[in-house]
Design a protein around this motif. Structure first.
Motif, PDB file in Angstrom:
ATOM      1  N   HIS A 154       0.831  -1.205   0.000  1.00 49.71           N
ATOM      2  CA  HIS A 154       0.000   0.000   0.000  1.00 49.71           C
ATOM      3  C   HIS A 154       0.869   1.260   0.000  1.00 49.71           C
ATOM      4  O   HIS A 154       0.630   2.204  -0.760  1.00 49.71           O
ATOM      5  CB  HIS A 154      -0.914  -0.039   1.234  1.00 49.71           C
ATOM      6  CG  HIS A 154      -2.102   0.845   1.178  1.00 49.71           C
ATOM      7  ND1 HIS A 154      -3.068   0.855   2.157  1.00 49.71           N
ATOM      8  CD2 HIS A 154      -2.507   1.774   0.265  1.00 49.71           C
ATOM      9  CE1 HIS A 154      -4.004   1.739   1.845  1.00 49.71           C
ATOM     10  NE2 HIS A 154      -3.683   2.305   0.708  1.00 49.71           N
ATOM     11  N   HIS A 160      -3.597   9.574   1.482  1.00 51.88           N
ATOM     12  CA  HIS A 160      -2.718   8.567   2.087  1.00 51.88           C
ATOM     13  C   HIS A 160      -1.764   9.176   3.099  1.00 51.88           C
ATOM     14  O   HIS A 160      -1.489   8.568   4.135  1.00 51.88           O
ATOM     15  CB  HIS A 160      -1.979   7.784   0.994  1.00 51.88           C
ATOM     16  CG  HIS A 160      -2.880   6.833   0.275  1.00 51.88           C
ATOM     17  ND1 HIS A 160      -3.647   7.226  -0.805  1.00 51.88           N
ATOM     18  CD2 HIS A 160      -3.182   5.524   0.506  1.00 51.88           C
ATOM     19  CE1 HIS A 160      -4.369   6.192  -1.210  1.00 51.88           C
ATOM     20  NE2 HIS A 160      -4.122   5.149  -0.441  1.00 51.88           N
ATOM     21  N   TRP A 180     -13.396   6.531   0.487  1.00 53.08           N
ATOM     22  CA  TRP A 180     -12.927   6.865   1.829  1.00 53.08           C
ATOM     23  C   TRP A 180     -14.098   7.259   2.716  1.00 53.08           C
ATOM     24  O   TRP A 180     -15.074   7.845   2.250  1.00 53.08           O
ATOM     25  CB  TRP A 180     -11.960   8.057   1.760  1.00 53.08           C
ATOM     26  CG  TRP A 180     -10.652   7.726   1.113  1.00 53.08           C
ATOM     27  CD1 TRP A 180     -10.418   7.522  -0.219  1.00 53.08           C
ATOM     28  CD2 TRP A 180      -9.397   7.528   1.776  1.00 53.08           C
ATOM     29  NE1 TRP A 180      -9.092   7.211  -0.407  1.00 53.08           N
ATOM     30  CE2 TRP A 180      -8.441   7.222   0.784  1.00 53.08           C
ATOM     31  CE3 TRP A 180      -8.988   7.603   3.109  1.00 53.08           C
ATOM     32  CZ2 TRP A 180      -7.101   6.966   1.094  1.00 53.08           C
ATOM     33  CZ3 TRP A 180      -7.658   7.364   3.416  1.00 53.08           C
ATOM     34  CH2 TRP A 180      -6.734   7.045   2.415  1.00 53.08           C
ATOM     35  N   GLN A 240     -10.524   8.686  -5.144  1.00 48.72           N
ATOM     36  CA  GLN A 240      -9.589   9.408  -4.280  1.00 48.72           C
ATOM     37  C   GLN A 240     -10.061  10.839  -4.024  1.00 48.72           C
ATOM     38  O   GLN A 240      -9.254  11.722  -3.718  1.00 48.72           O
ATOM     39  CB  GLN A 240      -8.165   9.387  -4.869  1.00 48.72           C
ATOM     40  CG  GLN A 240      -7.528   8.021  -4.932  1.00 48.72           C
ATOM     41  CD  GLN A 240      -7.278   7.398  -3.550  1.00 48.72           C
ATOM     42  OE1 GLN A 240      -7.425   8.040  -2.517  1.00 48.72           O
ATOM     43  NE2 GLN A 240      -6.911   6.122  -3.537  1.00 48.72           N
ATOM     44  N   ASP A 252      -9.327   4.513   4.507  1.00 46.94           N
ATOM     45  CA  ASP A 252      -9.248   4.001   3.139  1.00 46.94           C
ATOM     46  C   ASP A 252     -10.047   2.703   3.066  1.00 46.94           C
ATOM     47  O   ASP A 252      -9.724   1.726   3.748  1.00 46.94           O
ATOM     48  CB  ASP A 252      -7.770   3.741   2.819  1.00 46.94           C
ATOM     49  CG  ASP A 252      -7.507   3.411   1.358  1.00 46.94           C
ATOM     50  OD1 ASP A 252      -8.460   3.072   0.632  1.00 46.94           O
ATOM     51  OD2 ASP A 252      -6.328   3.489   0.965  1.00 46.94           O
ATOM     52  N   HIS A 300      -7.551  -2.513  -1.939  1.00 49.61           N
ATOM     53  CA  HIS A 300      -6.097  -2.653  -1.759  1.00 49.61           C
ATOM     54  C   HIS A 300      -5.674  -2.400  -0.310  1.00 49.61           C
ATOM     55  O   HIS A 300      -4.574  -2.761   0.083  1.00 49.61           O
ATOM     56  CB  HIS A 300      -5.315  -1.769  -2.750  1.00 49.61           C
ATOM     57  CG  HIS A 300      -5.378  -0.291  -2.529  1.00 49.61           C
ATOM     58  ND1 HIS A 300      -5.502   0.620  -3.558  1.00 49.61           N
ATOM     59  CD2 HIS A 300      -5.309   0.464  -1.402  1.00 49.61           C
ATOM     60  CE1 HIS A 300      -5.508   1.851  -3.066  1.00 49.61           C
ATOM     61  NE2 HIS A 300      -5.393   1.778  -1.764  1.00 49.61           N
TER      62      HIS A 300
HETATM   63 MN    MN Z   1      -5.075   3.312  -0.563  1.00 44.75          MN
END
Ligand code: MN
Length: 205
Positions: free
Chosen positions: A28, A80, A129, A148, A167, A171
């Motif tokens: 990640h 992130h 998110w 995102q 998140d 993934h």
């Molecule tokens: Mn991510």
């Protein structure tokens, strides 16, 4: 600075186990998140964004002026960098002080907040998110964004500053949890860094 920078992870890849596994964290951070930062810098070159004068938050606030590549990667970079900093090795302490009072005033209790945040994260269809935001007009709220996208993008309808983000892209959990997003969400509460989340709330004053 000549680039938007990905900071080093503030703990080891295995530090969040058993709640988030080491391989997920490594892939990640070094592949997915690193890719967003690289592609953001590439988009800034292509679209003449002077990163020496353009902060990431002002870029997000004016994101509709730019390409989809810029949108996805500016959000991916910011999201992130926030995510890593607002986690820490278990156990998680509970919020205290004025932050805890604001949680109670906004949601009823910490347990009520936890349920509302978990439900939002479960119900975000597809990739995206879940956020705890400080609203522009005061108080806390929960919202979710697709892909995102980020609460600082005006058109997403969150209306505030993100102070905690989760998140829920596959993934972030698939290697360990496969399809069990609710189990990952429950585990996440063991690794929230409430000291850092509270610092972001206080800094916004
Ligand atoms: Mn991510």
């Amino acid at each position: 600075e000549i680039n938007y920078q990905q900071l080093p992870l503030p703990y080891a890849y295995n530090a969040l186990e058993p709640f988030i596994d080491a391989m997920t964290m490594e892939i990640h951070h070094t592949k997915h998140a690193a890719g967003y930062t690289k592609n953001l810098n590439d988009a800034c070159v292509a679209e003449n964004v002077d990163i020496k004068t353009k902060s990431i938050t002002s870029l997000l606030a004016s994101i509709s002026k730019y390409s989809t590549k810029m949108r996805n990667n500016a959000g991916g970079h910011y999201n992130h960098e926030l995510f890593w900093q607002t986690m820490k090795p278990a156990p998680a302490s509970a919020p205290t002080g004025s932050f805890a009072k604001m949680i109670d005033a906004s949601f009823g209790s910490f347990v009520d907040f936890q349920k509302a945040f978990s439900d939002a994260a479960k119900n975000r269809f597809g990739s995206g998110w879940a956020w705890l935001i400080e609203k522009d007009n005061g108080g806390f709220a929960i919202c979710t964004t697709p892909n995102q996208d980020n609460p600082l993008m005006p058109e997403v309808g969150c209306g505030g500053t993100p102070i905690l983000g989760m998140d829920v892209w596959e993934h972030a959990y698939y290697l360990h949890y496969q399809n069990r997003r609710p189990d990952y969400i429950e585990a996440f509460f063991n690794v929230i860094n409430w000291t850092e989340v509270t610092r972001r709330f206080v800094l916004d004053k």
